[in-house]
Motif scaffolding. Structure first.
Motif, PDB file in Angstrom:
ATOM      1  N   SER A 134      -2.438   5.815  -2.294  1.00 51.48           N
ATOM      2  CA  SER A 134      -2.792   7.083  -1.650  1.00 51.48           C
ATOM      3  C   SER A 134      -4.241   7.474  -1.912  1.00 51.48           C
ATOM      4  CB  SER A 134      -1.840   8.197  -2.109  1.00 51.48           C
ATOM      5  OG  SER A 134      -1.900   8.376  -3.506  1.00 51.48           O
ATOM      6  N   TYR A 157      -1.206   6.819   5.048  1.00 51.83           N
ATOM      7  CA  TYR A 157       0.065   6.699   4.347  1.00 51.83           C
ATOM      8  C   TYR A 157       0.875   7.969   4.625  1.00 51.83           C
ATOM      9  CZ  TYR A 157       2.787   6.477  -0.119  1.00 51.83           C
ATOM     10  OH  TYR A 157       3.750   6.469  -1.085  1.00 51.83           O
ATOM     11  N   ASN A 161       5.160  10.200  -1.622  1.00 54.59           N
ATOM     12  CA  ASN A 161       4.794   9.356  -2.747  1.00 54.59           C
ATOM     13  C   ASN A 161       5.409   9.901  -4.036  1.00 54.59           C
ATOM     14  OD1 ASN A 161       3.095  11.390  -3.734  1.00 54.59           O
ATOM     15  ND2 ASN A 161       1.227  10.410  -3.014  1.00 54.59           N
ATOM     16  N   ASP A 369      -7.795  11.711   1.565  1.00 51.30           N
ATOM     17  CA  ASP A 369      -7.069  10.516   1.123  1.00 51.30           C
ATOM     18  C   ASP A 369      -6.210   9.875   2.213  1.00 51.30           C
ATOM     19  OD1 ASP A 369      -5.193  12.541   1.268  1.00 51.30           O
ATOM     20  OD2 ASP A 369      -4.579  12.419  -0.828  1.00 51.30           O
ATOM     21  N   LYS A 371      -3.494  10.792   3.344  1.00 51.69           N
ATOM     22  CA  LYS A 371      -2.111  10.863   2.870  1.00 51.69           C
ATOM     23  C   LYS A 371      -1.435  12.076   3.482  1.00 51.69           C
ATOM     24  CE  LYS A 371       1.665  10.499   0.487  1.00 51.69           C
ATOM     25  NZ  LYS A 371       2.370  11.358   1.435  1.00 51.69           N
ATOM     26  N   LEU A 405       0.545  17.140  -4.090  1.00 53.11           N
ATOM     27  CA  LEU A 405      -0.217  15.894  -4.076  1.00 53.11           C
ATOM     28  C   LEU A 405      -1.295  15.979  -5.153  1.00 53.11           C
ATOM     29  CD1 LEU A 405      -0.734  15.538  -0.212  1.00 53.11           C
ATOM     30  CD2 LEU A 405       0.641  13.995  -1.613  1.00 53.11           C
ATOM     31  N   LYS A 411      -9.629  11.617  -5.291  1.00 51.72           N
ATOM     32  CA  LYS A 411      -9.393  10.785  -4.117  1.00 51.72           C
ATOM     33  C   LYS A 411     -10.707  10.270  -3.522  1.00 51.72           C
ATOM     34  CE  LYS A 411      -4.925  11.123  -4.271  1.00 51.72           C
ATOM     35  NZ  LYS A 411      -4.093  11.388  -3.111  1.00 51.72           N
TER      36      LYS A 411
END
Length: 419
Positions: A134, A157, A161, A369, A371, A405, A411
């Motif tokens: 990530s 992604y 996660n 990121d 993500k 996150l 990141k």
């Protein structure tokens, strides 16, 4: 609107599409070609069909892309790193795909992401749970280890996660108790899932949270008797389980040996195929998911489930739902970019939010990121006649999913990177 169908190219290499036509053909863009790597064989073969079906339905629901019918070029990765890398290179170099879609398993997708970076091909990773993938740019510690820098600027992604599921574990502790035993597969994802759950629980509850034991299984392990015996002896409130592709074996053995009678079992994430295959042993298990078939607060969840069931004859769950929603966002980004050029697609993804996700809101991708953030539901597997044999019932919704996150200061800041 009308439908068109393209046949199978061969028994091994499929390129099926069944797409809703919604725009006039355009001569300005080439026919979009989407390369797919998925586990038709190997240890995640039980999850492969739902992964592929979710992807297909996303493409069908979207319809034409830049005025043309996309072509899917599909390869079995065998749940093997070497086979996946070979497949990715073949899809890029020989099949001339514009986009890549990955599968399940951290080592595989990390290797494929490196290939995508090498050839500058946008790569969707919709079905795995490692923080390692990530967009980490600064080495980050957690109770079971350290996540090393691992930027992949051409990958995005779009599933839960380990950090997200770690935060969601707080709701499980509120519901089921604070003495926990951990059973996990001994690789990156397993260590992360346990570590970040322990980190979140310790920060929230301090000394009231107790780790009463841990067991680590080899990848592909099928005999959990020792872990279950040790868990029973530890007398936990909750047994936290993260054994991807092996939940059925664990759960049926846990019931047979009596663990389900002395402790609550929480799967780190909810595999519907595994819950179904485990039969009566799975009822009562909780999990962390971002999608349920029947969400009373979000009708789009049920309408997706009904369309999926009509199309494929089964009810969706992870990874069908995660692959569908990730692919949906991928296609939205290509439309927004008005191009198949990699740099433009990646820029279009950064900060993109889906106003009508199947999960419920919010669902989007951070620019720093690449993500996704999405709802976090603590759910219980319950019997259901409508979604036979069962469904994930929402017990609690995590209150602050956008902040579940790691912060952007660790990141890669892809949104500031030159492509």
């Amino acid at each position: 609107m009308t439908k068109t169908r393209r046949g199978l190219s061969s028994a091994l290499f499929l390129s099926p599409t069944l797409l809703l036509l919604s725009a006039a053909p355009s001569l300005a863009q080439p026919t979009p070609r989407i390369g797919v790597l998925y586990p038709h064989t190997g240890i995640y073969a039980s999850l492969g069909p739902s992964h592929l079906n979710g992807l297909k339905l996303a493409v069908e629901d979207h319809g034409m892309l830049h005025g043309k019918v996309p072509e899917l070029v599909i390869r079995d990765n065998g749940t093997q790193v070497e086979k996946s890398v070979t497949g990715a290179r073949e899809l890029i170099l020989n099949e001339k795909v514009h986009l890549l879609v990955g599968a399940i398993h951290t080592p595989i997708n990390n290797a494929v992401a490196a290939v995508a970076d090498e050839f500058r091909i946008p790569f969707l990773y919709p079905s795995g749970g490692s923080v390692f993938l990530s967009g980490i740019a600064k080495e980050t510690s957690y109770p079971k280890g350290r996540v090393k820098p691992n930027p992949h600027p051409y990958m995005f992604y779009t599933w839960l996660n380990s950090v997200q599921r770690g935060y969601a574990a707080l709701d499980v502790a509120e519901l089921k108790g604070k003495r926990w035993y951990f059973v996990a597969t001994d690789y990156e994802h397993g260590h992360e899932a346990v570590g970040f759950a322990q980190k979140a629980l310790t920060e929230k509850y301090g000394a009231a949270f107790k780790v009463v034991g841990e067991s680590w299984a080899k990848p592909g392990e099928v005999n959990y008797a020792s872990a279950i015996t040790n868990a029973i002896a530890a007398k936990p409130d909750v047994v936290f389980v993260v054994v991807p592709g092996r939940f059925v074996q664990f759960q049926t053995q846990a019931e047979a040996m009596g663990l389900t009678k002395v402790a609550h079992i929480h799967w780190s994430y909810g595999e519907r195929p595994s819950a179904q295959a485990a039969g009566n042993a799975a009822f009562g298990v909780t999990a962390t998911v971002d999608y349920v078939e029947d969400n009373p607060d979000w009708p789009l969840s049920k309408s997706f489930a009904q369309r999926y069931h009509k199309r494929f004859g089964e009810w969706p769950g992870w990874p069908a739902s995660s692959t569908y929603q990730g692919m949906r966002l991928f296609l939205m980004a290509v439309e927004k970019a008005k191009s198949l050029e990699s740099a433009k697609v990646m820029r279009a993804l950064q900060g993109l939010e889906d106003p009508d996700p199947i999960t419920g809101r919010p669902y989007g991708v951070r620019g720093c990121d690449q993500k996704s953030y999405q709802p976090l539901y603590t759910v219980e597997w319950v019997k259901s006649e409508e979604f036979a044999p069962g469904r994930w019932k929402i017990l609690k919704t995590y209150a602050d999913p956008k902040n579940a996150l790691l912060p952007c200061d660790v990141k890669a800041n892809y949104d500031k990177m030159k492509y």
